[in-house]
Structures are given as C-alpha cells and as structure tokens.
Design a protein around this motif. Structure first.
Motif, short mmCIF file in Angstrom:
data_model
loop_
_atom_site.label_atom_id
_atom_site.label_comp_id
_atom_site.label_asym_id
_atom_site.label_seq_id
_atom_site.Cartn_x
_atom_site.Cartn_y
_atom_site.Cartn_z
N SER A 18 41.55 43.59 40.79
CA SER A 18 40.14 43.29 40.63
C SER A 18 39.87 42.73 39.24
N ARG A 24 32.52 51.42 37.15
CA ARG A 24 33.82 51.00 36.64
C ARG A 24 33.60 50.28 35.33
N ALA A 70 36.94 40.85 36.56
CA ALA A 70 35.50 40.65 36.31
C ALA A 70 35.31 40.03 34.94
N ASP A 93 30.64 42.43 38.26
CA ASP A 93 30.84 43.73 38.88
C ASP A 93 29.76 44.68 38.39
N THR A 94 29.08 45.33 39.33
CA THR A 94 28.16 46.41 39.00
C THR A 94 28.38 47.54 39.98
N ASP A 149 30.77 43.28 43.70
CA ASP A 149 31.99 42.95 42.97
C ASP A 149 32.41 41.55 43.39
N GLU A 209 34.99 38.46 42.43
CA GLU A 209 36.20 38.12 41.69
C GLU A 209 36.58 36.68 42.02
#
Length: 417
Positions: free
Chosen positions: A19, A98, A21, A129-130, A149, A151
């Motif tokens: 992942s 995250r 971000a 990303d939140t 999210d 990416e």
C-alpha cells in the motif's frame, strides 16, 4: 544487472507493491528519486539519476548508465473538524488509522545505441489514505470506520534520443496500476445509481496506459532547460461504480511542465520547475457536491458529484552544492495552488489533499567506485482549509474544516556503471 533482468524485477515489484500513499500536490508526488526530492522535487530540467524519466523522459540521455533504488517513509497527519451542524456531527476527527507508509522507487538507464538511451522506472505517482475510527458520517447512519485508500504505481519504459550531444527528446509509456477501497459511506448509498457499489466493496484495481513526452536541452554550458507533457490515463473502478462519476471512472489527470537548471559555479546549481495538473478535467475528481444536492445528479451518474478539485499549479525551487568530489548537499521549497475548493470540504474529509507548501533538505555521498548513497527529509507544512457553507442543508448544514501535514524521509542507493 542486465536490462531484461531489471525489467523482470521491477514488474514483479509492481505487481506485489505494498500500500502506497502520497499527497503533496493534491495527490501527485512532489518528486521522484531521493536526489530530486532533496530539491523539493525539481527534475524537469535537472536529470540527476535513473529516475529522471519519471519527471522528464528525455532526462535519461544525460545521466549515464546507472541503476538507482530508494525507499521513503511517509508520515501524514490528516483529519477534520465539523462546526455548526444540525445533526450532531460537530467535533474533531482524526483520520490516522494508519500513519506510516513505505514508498519504494527503482530506475535503470542504459545507452543502447549511439545517441540512443533506454530506461525503466517504477515509482508511486501519488495517492490518498484516510482512516477515521470515529466515523464523521455516523450521525447520518454510517457504521464502522470511514476512509478511502487510493494507490497509484507507475511502470515507465522510456526511450530517449540525443542530438548534437546537447539536446535530447524522450518518449515513455506510463503504465499505471491503481487500487482503491472505501468504507463507512453507507449514508450515500441511497443517493446513488448503484447503491450496492458505494462503500465496503473491498479493494478494486484498474490498469491504464498513457504517453509521456519530454525535451531536455543544454542551451549554454551552464543553462539546461526541459519541457514535459503526460497524457490523461483512463481508469475505472467497477466495484465503486455507484460512488465515482460516470460509472466508476477514475482517470489520472493530464499534466505538463517546464523547468531549468543553471550552474552558477562549477559546484553550485540552482533549478526550478513549473507544473500544471489538470484535476479539473476528471469528472470524478472535479465535479462539485452541488451536482447531487441541487442538480439532482446521483452518485455514479455521468454528472455525479465528485470532490470539487480544481486545476493546480506547482512551483518548485531547488539548489545543490558540491562540497567535495564525494559530497553533494541539497535544499528546496515548493508551493502549489489549492486544489480543493472551500465549498467542497464535506466529501474531502475523505481526501484532504490540501497541503500547499513543502521544504526539503538532502545529501548524497559518492564513492570512488561510483556508488551513490543518498538521504533526504521533507516537511509538508500543516494546512487547514476551512469550509464555506460546505455541508449541504440536507446533511444539517454547517462546515467541515479539513487539515493535513506531512513528514517524509528517504534513503537511496545508486551505481554508475
């Protein structure tokens, strides 16, 4: 490492990429490669390593035969506050479920024929990303945590041709892998053309291809200029066709830029880039929320609401100084126009890409055997964007105020052959 072996390795990494971000200029990365990022992302007119193709495909004609790899740790702090809401949503919300992201990049460049150069780069263009453990939309019937999210990973094969040893033209393919998830958005399902494809559908992916063109020219022994353009890349998230406009369409926007570098002295270089990102030409990003509340265009329709983002201009300034034949130090500053309209902060609780200013420092140590070890640190200054009547009356009115701050640190390894 041979070119074909490197290609297989980079493709394998792209397929299995973790992942990612990034959110400095909207959701575009500010730069590619530790050397560029140490100068606030300057790179259109200043190729420094094998990742130069990510900024300008012509740049690989000026970096020699080399391999570069780096990894950065990205630490964003994002959240929102709500005031004046009639449905009990008022409060402060932190979107940091995250908080640490790893961002690898790799590049290789070789001269394959007289005046002809080939390169391959793998990098993260951007992302958002939140994750809100306390769901900001719970008063409207949402359950569980809320967040998105996004990416984006690019694999870019590039060819450049050099003329008269001073000018180069480059062309590359931008093969873009996108992945998206959304959760905790149940209240919006009743406002969609496809209510079963708005939220909590797990991860969906899409792959698209675009063209990247560039020119780099040494106008004088001390002045180099660059020009670059990248086409829009089409993408579609079918599992979220009820969320994004036009049945889940989510294109990567067209962008272009110009840059220069000037060797003030043999040891001291200054450089600058201008970039324009056309977020406003992508419906799922640009359409305003008012399309839903006043235009009666449901989520997922051709005129369905998006995040209300605007075209964005980015200016980057950087400098480097060769302290010795082994040590180069760098610094830079960048500023972007605000992509998010203050009237659009309600949905942008999920995507608060509002930072406008970033400062960076960096350094590279090069050994006698042409091994380069680099490091950089960047700070995206906290930006709070206050809403302007941003919550529609149907949701109780009031304002959502979103904020974002970022820190990123990276290290690199490079080898000149």
């Amino acid at each position: 490492m041979r070119l074909q072996e490197t290609t297989r390795a980079l493709v394998a990494v792209a397929i299995a990429a973790p992942s990612l971000a990034w959110a400095t200029n909207g959701y575009f990365s500010n730069g590619y490669g530790v050397a560029s990022q140490g100068m606030a992302g300057v790179g259109i007119g200043l190729p420094q390593d094998a990742l130069a193709a990510a900024a300008n495909p012509a740049g690989i004609a000026f970096v020699g035969d080399r391999f570069d790899g780096d990894v950065s740790l990205f630490l964003p702090q994002r959240g929102a506050s709500v005031t004046g809401n009639g449905y009990g949503v008022n409060g402060n919300y932190e979107g940091n479920n995250r908080s640490i992201f790893a961002l690898p990049e790799f590049g290789v460049a070789y001269q394959i024929l007289p005046n002809t150069y080939a390169g391959l780069a793998l990098y993260a263009n951007g992302g958002l990303d939140t994750g809100y453990a306390q769901n900001p939309y719970r008063a409207f019937g949402a359950t569980g945590s809320a967040g998105v999210d996004l990416e984006q990973v690019f694999l870019s094969p590039t060819i450049a041709y050099k003329l008269f040893d001073k000018h180069a033209f480059g062309i590359g393919l931008n093969i873009a892998f996108q992945r998206f998830t959304a959760s905790g958005l149940q209240p919006f399902e009743g406002m969609s053309v496809a209510p079963d494809n708005v939220s909590n559908q797990g991860a969906d992916t899409t792959v698209g291809v675009g063209v990247h063109l560039g020119y780099t020219g040494q106008i004088t022994p001390t002045l180099t200029v660059g020009v670059t353009w990248a086409s829009k890349i089409h993408g579609r998230f079918d599992d979220y066709k009820g969320l994004f406009a036009d049945g889940g369409s989510f294109d990567i926007p067209e962008n272009y830029g110009v840059g220069f570098s000037w060797k003030v002295t043999p040891a001291w270089t200054i450089a600058a880039d201008f970039q324009r990102i056309l977020y406003g030409d992508v419906s799922s990003i640009a359409n305003p929320l008012s399309n839903l509340t006043s235009g009666n265009a449901l989520l997922g329709s051709s005129d369905g609401p998006g995040f209300g983002w605007r075209n964005t201009n980015v200016i980057k300034f950087g400098t480097s100084y060769d302290v010795s034949s082994h040590l180069t130090v760098r610094a830079g500053y960048s500023h972007s126009s605000q992509p998010v309209a203050s009237s659009e902060t309600f949905l942008n609780i999920l995507a608060p890409g509002v930072i406008q200013d970033q400062a960076t420092v960096g350094a590279t140590w090069t050994t006698d055997s042409k091994i380069a070890l680099g490091v950089f640190y960047g700070h995206g200054f906290k930006k709070t964007l206050d809403g302007d009547n941003s919550i529609p009356a149907a949701f109780g009115g009031g304002n959502a105020n979103v904020h974002l701050a970022e820190d990123v640190v990276g290290i690199s390894f490079g080898k000149q052959f």
